[in-house]
Design a protein around this motif. Sequence first.
Motif, PDB file in Angstrom:
ATOM      1  N   THR A 121     -30.701 -25.424  28.383  1.00  0.00           N
ATOM      2  CA  THR A 121     -30.033 -24.485  27.481  1.00  0.00           C
ATOM      3  C   THR A 121     -30.780 -24.372  26.161  1.00  0.00           C
ATOM      4  N   LEU A 122     -31.221 -25.502  25.620  1.00  0.00           N
ATOM      5  CA  LEU A 122     -31.988 -25.488  24.371  1.00  0.00           C
ATOM      6  C   LEU A 122     -33.301 -24.744  24.542  1.00  0.00           C
ATOM      7  N   LYS A 123     -33.978 -24.990  25.652  1.00  0.00           N
ATOM      8  CA  LYS A 123     -35.246 -24.306  25.906  1.00  0.00           C
ATOM      9  C   LYS A 123     -35.045 -22.802  26.019  1.00  0.00           C
ATOM     10  N   LEU A 124     -34.045 -22.407  26.793  1.00  0.00           N
ATOM     11  CA  LEU A 124     -33.717 -20.987  26.925  1.00  0.00           C
ATOM     12  C   LEU A 124     -33.398 -20.360  25.573  1.00  0.00           C
ATOM     13  N   LEU A 129     -34.502 -16.948  21.184  1.00  0.00           N
ATOM     14  CA  LEU A 129     -34.264 -16.710  19.756  1.00  0.00           C
ATOM     15  C   LEU A 129     -35.529 -16.199  19.078  1.00  0.00           C
ATOM     16  N   VAL A 130     -36.648 -16.884  19.319  1.00  0.00           N
ATOM     17  CA  VAL A 130     -37.910 -16.468  18.689  1.00  0.00           C
ATOM     18  C   VAL A 130     -38.305 -15.069  19.151  1.00  0.00           C
ATOM     19  N   CYS A 131     -38.216 -14.829  20.456  1.00  0.00           N
ATOM     20  CA  CYS A 131     -38.606 -13.516  20.985  1.00  0.00           C
ATOM     21  C   CYS A 131     -37.669 -12.413  20.491  1.00  0.00           C
ATOM     22  N   SER A 132     -36.383 -12.708  20.397  1.00  0.00           N
ATOM     23  CA  SER A 132     -35.431 -11.684  19.957  1.00  0.00           C
ATOM     24  C   SER A 132     -35.610 -11.353  18.479  1.00  0.00           C
ATOM     25  N   VAL A 133     -36.007 -12.332  17.661  1.00  0.00           N
ATOM     26  CA  VAL A 133     -36.275 -12.049  16.251  1.00  0.00           C
ATOM     27  C   VAL A 133     -37.476 -11.111  16.116  1.00  0.00           C
ATOM     28  N   LEU A 134     -38.547 -11.402  16.846  1.00  0.00           N
ATOM     29  CA  LEU A 134     -39.743 -10.558  16.770  1.00  0.00           C
ATOM     30  C   LEU A 134     -39.455  -9.151  17.289  1.00  0.00           C
ATOM     31  N   LEU A 135     -38.804  -9.070  18.465  1.00  0.00           N
ATOM     32  CA  LEU A 135     -38.492  -7.764  19.032  1.00  0.00           C
ATOM     33  C   LEU A 135     -37.461  -7.032  18.185  1.00  0.00           C
ATOM     34  N   PHE A 186     -36.409 -18.576  35.159  1.00  0.00           N
ATOM     35  CA  PHE A 186     -36.434 -18.858  33.728  1.00  0.00           C
ATOM     36  C   PHE A 186     -36.918 -17.643  32.941  1.00  0.00           C
ATOM     37  N   THR A 187     -37.994 -17.022  33.409  1.00  0.00           N
ATOM     38  CA  THR A 187     -38.535 -15.846  32.714  1.00  0.00           C
ATOM     39  C   THR A 187     -37.519 -14.707  32.717  1.00  0.00           C
ATOM     40  N   ALA A 188     -36.845 -14.500  33.851  1.00  0.00           N
ATOM     41  CA  ALA A 188     -35.839 -13.446  33.915  1.00  0.00           C
ATOM     42  C   ALA A 188     -34.678 -13.738  32.970  1.00  0.00           C
ATOM     43  N   GLY A 189     -34.257 -14.998  32.906  1.00  0.00           N
ATOM     44  CA  GLY A 189     -33.171 -15.362  31.998  1.00  0.00           C
ATOM     45  C   GLY A 189     -33.549 -15.160  30.541  1.00  0.00           C
ATOM     46  N   VAL A 190     -34.753 -15.589  30.167  1.00  0.00           N
ATOM     47  CA  VAL A 190     -35.230 -15.403  28.791  1.00  0.00           C
ATOM     48  C   VAL A 190     -35.348 -13.923  28.460  1.00  0.00           C
ATOM     49  N   THR A 191     -35.859 -13.135  29.406  1.00  0.00           N
ATOM     50  CA  THR A 191     -36.014 -11.697  29.177  1.00  0.00           C
ATOM     51  C   THR A 191     -34.664 -11.031  28.926  1.00  0.00           C
ATOM     52  N   ALA A 192     -33.677 -11.362  29.752  1.00  0.00           N
ATOM     53  CA  ALA A 192     -32.355 -10.757  29.595  1.00  0.00           C
ATOM     54  C   ALA A 192     -31.729 -11.149  28.262  1.00  0.00           C
ATOM     55  N   ALA A 198     -31.873  -8.947  20.907  1.00  0.00           N
ATOM     56  CA  ALA A 198     -32.730  -8.152  20.020  1.00  0.00           C
ATOM     57  C   ALA A 198     -32.031  -6.889  19.534  1.00  0.00           C
ATOM     58  N   ALA A 199     -31.151  -6.310  20.360  1.00  0.00           N
ATOM     59  CA  ALA A 199     -30.436  -5.106  19.945  1.00  0.00           C
ATOM     60  C   ALA A 199     -29.526  -5.395  18.751  1.00  0.00           C
ATOM     61  N   TYR A 200     -28.875  -6.549  18.777  1.00  0.00           N
ATOM     62  CA  TYR A 200     -27.998  -6.932  17.665  1.00  0.00           C
ATOM     63  C   TYR A 200     -28.804  -7.356  16.436  1.00  0.00           C
ATOM     64  N   VAL A 201     -29.912  -8.081  16.678  1.00  0.00           N
ATOM     65  CA  VAL A 201     -30.772  -8.482  15.568  1.00  0.00           C
ATOM     66  C   VAL A 201     -31.347  -7.256  14.869  1.00  0.00           C
ATOM     67  N   ALA A 202     -31.710  -6.240  15.649  1.00  0.00           N
ATOM     68  CA  ALA A 202     -32.264  -5.014  15.076  1.00  0.00           C
ATOM     69  C   ALA A 202     -31.279  -4.343  14.125  1.00  0.00           C
ATOM     70  N   GLU A 203     -30.024  -4.260  14.532  1.00  0.00           N
ATOM     71  CA  GLU A 203     -29.016  -3.648  13.675  1.00  0.00           C
ATOM     72  C   GLU A 203     -28.742  -4.491  12.431  1.00  0.00           C
ATOM     73  N   ILE A 204     -28.779  -5.789  12.573  1.00  0.00           N
ATOM     74  CA  ILE A 204     -28.576  -6.675  11.416  1.00  0.00           C
ATOM     75  C   ILE A 204     -29.718  -6.499  10.419  1.00  0.00           C
ATOM     76  N   ILE A 205     -30.944  -6.478  10.935  1.00  0.00           N
ATOM     77  CA  ILE A 205     -32.098  -6.307  10.051  1.00  0.00           C
ATOM     78  C   ILE A 205     -32.099  -4.916   9.430  1.00  0.00           C
ATOM     79  N   ARG A 206     -31.756  -3.908  10.204  1.00  0.00           N
ATOM     80  CA  ARG A 206     -31.670  -2.551   9.660  1.00  0.00           C
ATOM     81  C   ARG A 206     -30.664  -2.469   8.526  1.00  0.00           C
ATOM     82  N   ALA A 207     -29.491  -3.080   8.716  1.00  0.00           N
ATOM     83  CA  ALA A 207     -28.485  -3.081   7.659  1.00  0.00           C
ATOM     84  C   ALA A 207     -28.973  -3.854   6.435  1.00  0.00           C
TER      85      ALA A 207
END
Length: 316
Positions: A121-124, A129-135, A186-192, A198-207
């Motif tokens: 769970t921590l690895k996932l 988290l890192v990928c969603s922040v960048l995206l 694992f890759t599919a889980g991380v991607t999803a 990332a969609a929520y992070v994008a709106e937070i950063i936009r705001a």
Amino acid sequence: MQTATHRWLWNGVFTAIVLMLAGGIYWSSKSIDYNWHWERVLPYIVDTSPQSIRAPFDGRAELGDDGHTLTLISDYGDAPLILNQYTSLQVADGDLLFEGDEIARLDSLRIGPITEGMLMTLKLSVVSLVCSVLLGLAIGLGRISANPALRKLCILYIEIIRGTPLLVQIFIIYFFVGTVLSLDRFTAGVTALTLFSAAYVAEIIRAGIQSVPPGQMEAARSLGMSYVRAMVEVILPQALKRSLPALAGQFINLIKDSSLVSVISLTDLSKAGREVVSSTFAPFEVWFTIALLYLVMTASLSWLVQRLEQRMAAAH
């Protein structure tokens, strides 16, 4: 003095409420017809049981002159097996052995399946988290771009992702996209998780960016900064500081949402909990333990974000 008295009074009220809640939970646990067996859960967190060492072939045992080294001689000409790392022997010199017989035991400390699930769970969560922040940062910037095509594509992405359940997205990415691109679990889980968060992070950063007064950008441009440099050095640091509490909430949700990857047979903390329940027949003990471990992870992240907020406040 009055302020200190009030503080002590309300701290006492808080302590009394917590104690009442704890007492209510304890009374509830005693009122149901259930035998609690917390000891059944511990081996699935940290396993301290001796590790069994078994014979890999048929043969006989020979104890060395030092009285500690054990040599297994095969009946079929296999290379001898020399064993000197063990806690206790289960055979004597000259004993005949068959494949699979226990020959020794080794005291060891191993992590159990619940701990392995928590590590997964921590690895996932960390990778997602890192990928969603960048995206999310890229999509958030595209969301306020002057380019109509880019802006509308980012809006479309955000609306589609936020408008569909994460569970459905995991199924689509694993069974459809994963089949096309040959993605492992694992890759599919991380991607999803990344695409969803990332969609929520994008709106937070936009705001956060739009909450910075427009004069900040105008002042930076008047000093000769390019748009990119002004955004990186002036706008984004302020936007990040304003968005940090909302981002912390989203990251905590990401850790909890990671439990859904168990539907694609990825053994995270939740799936490990279900497997342990079927082995121990102690559902309450296991799920209370799982909840506590999730709480430890989310509380640790919350504490780290609070420390970051304090550092950023001190820096300004």
